[in-house]
Design an enzyme around this catalytic site. Structure first.
Site, PDB file in Angstrom:
ATOM      1  N   GLY A 221       0.826  -1.216   0.000  1.00 19.55           N
ATOM      2  CA  GLY A 221       0.000   0.000   0.000  1.00 19.55           C
ATOM      3  C   GLY A 221       0.843   1.242   0.000  1.00 19.55           C
ATOM      4  O   GLY A 221       2.055   1.173  -0.237  1.00 19.55           O
ATOM      5  N   ASN A 222       0.227   2.378   0.230  1.00  8.36           N
ATOM      6  CA  ASN A 222       0.983   3.627   0.281  1.00  8.36           C
ATOM      7  C   ASN A 222       0.366   4.572   1.311  1.00  8.36           C
ATOM      8  O   ASN A 222      -0.635   4.240   1.941  1.00  8.36           O
ATOM      9  CB  ASN A 222       1.051   4.262  -1.118  1.00  8.36           C
ATOM     10  CG  ASN A 222      -0.327   4.601  -1.644  1.00  8.36           C
ATOM     11  OD1 ASN A 222      -0.976   5.490  -1.132  1.00  8.36           O
ATOM     12  ND2 ASN A 222      -0.775   3.857  -2.649  1.00  8.36           N
ATOM     13  N   ARG A 223       0.980   5.753   1.440  1.00 13.64           N
ATOM     14  CA  ARG A 223       0.633   6.622   2.563  1.00 13.64           C
ATOM     15  C   ARG A 223      -0.441   7.658   2.247  1.00 13.64           C
ATOM     16  O   ARG A 223      -0.647   8.580   3.026  1.00 13.64           O
ATOM     17  CB  ARG A 223       1.907   7.334   3.038  1.00 13.64           C
ATOM     18  CG  ARG A 223       2.927   6.374   3.608  1.00 13.64           C
ATOM     19  CD  ARG A 223       4.282   7.040   3.761  1.00 13.64           C
ATOM     20  NE  ARG A 223       4.238   8.198   4.659  1.00 13.64           N
ATOM     21  CZ  ARG A 223       5.211   9.080   4.763  1.00 13.64           C
ATOM     22  NH1 ARG A 223       6.288   8.969   4.028  1.00 13.64           N
ATOM     23  NH2 ARG A 223       5.106  10.083   5.589  1.00 13.64           N
ATOM     24  N   SER A 224      -1.129   7.536   1.142  1.00  7.63           N
ATOM     25  CA  SER A 224      -2.128   8.552   0.809  1.00  7.63           C
ATOM     26  C   SER A 224      -3.303   8.509   1.797  1.00  7.63           C
ATOM     27  O   SER A 224      -3.870   7.453   2.045  1.00  7.63           O
ATOM     28  CB  SER A 224      -2.637   8.309  -0.611  1.00  7.63           C
ATOM     29  OG  SER A 224      -3.663   9.212  -0.890  1.00  7.63           O
ATOM     30  N   ALA A 288      -3.889   7.508  -5.070  1.00  6.90           N
ATOM     31  CA  ALA A 288      -2.567   6.939  -5.317  1.00  6.90           C
ATOM     32  C   ALA A 288      -2.738   5.436  -5.498  1.00  6.90           C
ATOM     33  O   ALA A 288      -2.731   4.685  -4.517  1.00  6.90           O
ATOM     34  CB  ALA A 288      -1.650   7.239  -4.137  1.00  6.90           C
TER      35      ALA A 288
END
Ligand code: CTP
Length: 422
Positions: A221-224, A288
């Protein structure tokens, strides 16, 4: 700003934005008491106008105590002050929460059979309806037609939230949370009556970050956080657009009044965005999406191996949604907007990389964020440069994410208006 408190109101009261809170007769009326507090505590002057049936749910004393003003439901009270005309004329915003099926019907037909409907006929400010009713009533052809009429006349009719209704049933028809209605109203007040340049437009906004499952407990995943996407959705709604928000793993409450589709993976995000984009005048990809996903997802948790060997992850690329939407243009004249979070590197500056990405993706606008040092992610503020495929370059100085959102919609509205026939 005006003097709903009457001609004797203090000069200070006259400077505050004047809000009329209309309350119709539904069980969600109790939530309007919290909305009233949010308005008064943030310096708004609020006159509460319940319908007579609303008082079966929450009594006059509650509204009078929380607003600090007398409460009337009929035009026959305080007639010497001509309240049926004065209250509507003096308002900066009228918000009806909850708006029942009956209230929407009476408003759509221009009835004037109680004080609230008189206020709606005399108001020349933005009007927001926050409907709450059972799913069947919301879906009924009569209600659909009334909502369409009100929207066509410029009123902002929020989409109800989906969830548990009064009884054991659930579906579309819940009143959105007071905080979310308040945020939407604040945007509408800030824009004013002239700020509804997206009326009649349909837009899609994606927000958040996708997650690609690895096993039942892990994902890539990512930090958005989704904050910028939510700000875009709220801003578009306040400007009159019908908004679909495709939210990928956003932990924040859904904004009031927009259709929200919740998704997890890039594939799901793609399907939801493409489905909504077929009838959209603009698509803004603020999400994102993960660029890669594991080739295989295991049905059981991946365990550490006793010999210390580490599993090899084989990844495959996910669909590039922005490039696909830009290429296919699913609706005539559609404006497509992408975002780019860049740090710059030895091949180019943040803006060089942004220009390259704009060309590669084929979109009309690219919102370029400089994320050196982890700026932007999860923060309340943002700063950006909007690059246009037509060569335009607009600087948006550091400020709340709503400033970037409005700058994006300014550019989108300009392009849509330029393409309008005639
Ligand atoms: N985007 C998309 N689908 C993807 C990846 C990104 O639609 N699979 C969109 C994002 O929503 C954003 C824009 O493309 O609007 C740019 O995202 P970014 O991650 O900066 O672009 P990438 O194509 O992933 O390029 P990079 O190699 O720089 O990561």
């Amino acid at each position: 700003m005006s003097d709903l408190a009457g001609p004797d109101a203090s000069p200070e009261a006259r400077l505050r934005p004047s809000v009329v809170l209309g309350v119709a007769g539904g069980i969600a009326a109790y939530k309007a008491a919290e909305l009233l507090r949010r308005f008064t505590e943030s310096g708004h002057e609020v006159t509460v106008v319940p319908t007579p049936s609303a008082l079966h749910f929450v009594g006059e004393a509650t509204w009078a105590a929380l607003s600090g003003k007398p409460v009337h439901t009929q035009v026959w009270e305080s007639v010497h002050q001509v309240p049926h005309v004065r209250i509507g004329q003096a308002a900066d915003l009228v918000v009806v929460a909850p708006a029942t099926a009956d209230l929407l019907a009476r408003a759509a037909h221009g009835r004037a059979d109680d004080l609230l409907t008189n206020v709606l006929l005399t108001a020349r400010c933005p009007v927001v309806f926050a409907p709450a009713m059972h799913t069947e009533m919301w879906g009924h052809a009569a209600t659909r037609a009334n909502v369409a009429t009100l929207r066509q006349r410029g009123a902002l009719v929020l989409e109800p939230a989906v969830g548990r209704l009064t009884g054991a049933d659930s579906g579309a028809g819940r009143l959105p949370g007071p905080d979310e209605i308040f945020e939407t109203c604040r945007e509408v007040l800030a824009r004013g009556i002239g700020g509804r340049d997206l009326t009649g437009r349909t837009v899609v906004v994606s927000a958040g970050g996708t997650r690609e499952p690895l096993d039942p407990v892990r994902y890539l995943g990512n930090r958005s956080s989704g904050r910028q996407g939510l700000a875009l959705a709220r801003a578009a709604l306040a400007r009159g657009a019908e908004v679909t928000l495709v939210a990928a793993n956003v932990a924040l409450p859904d904004p009031a009044g927009v259709k929200v589709v919740h998704v997890e993976t890039t594939e799901q995000l793609r399907d939801a965005v493409v489905a909504a984009a077929t009838s959209a005048d603009a698509v803004v990809m603020a999400a994102a999406p993960a660029d890669f996903r594991p080739v295989a997802t295991t049905g059981t948790k991946i365990k550490k191996s006793p010999d210390g060997s580490v599993p090899a992850l084989e990844l495959t690329q996910t669909p590039d949604i922005l490039a696909e939407i830009s290429r296919d243009r699913l609706h005539p004249g559609q404006v497509v907007v992408g975002f780019a979070a860049e740090t710059g590197d030895d091949t180019g500056t943040v803006l060089d990389l942004g220009r390259g990405k704009l060309a590669r993706k084929g979109c009309d606008l690219l919102v370029v964020n400089d994320v050196r040092g982890g700026a932007v992610f999860g923060s309340e503020d943002n700063q950006a440069v909007l690059l246009g495929a037509d060569g335009t370059e607009v600087d948006v100085p550091a400020g709340p994410k709503s400033s970037v959102a409005h700058a994006v919609w300014d550019e989108v509205a300009r392009r849509l208006d330029a393409a309008r026939p005639g």
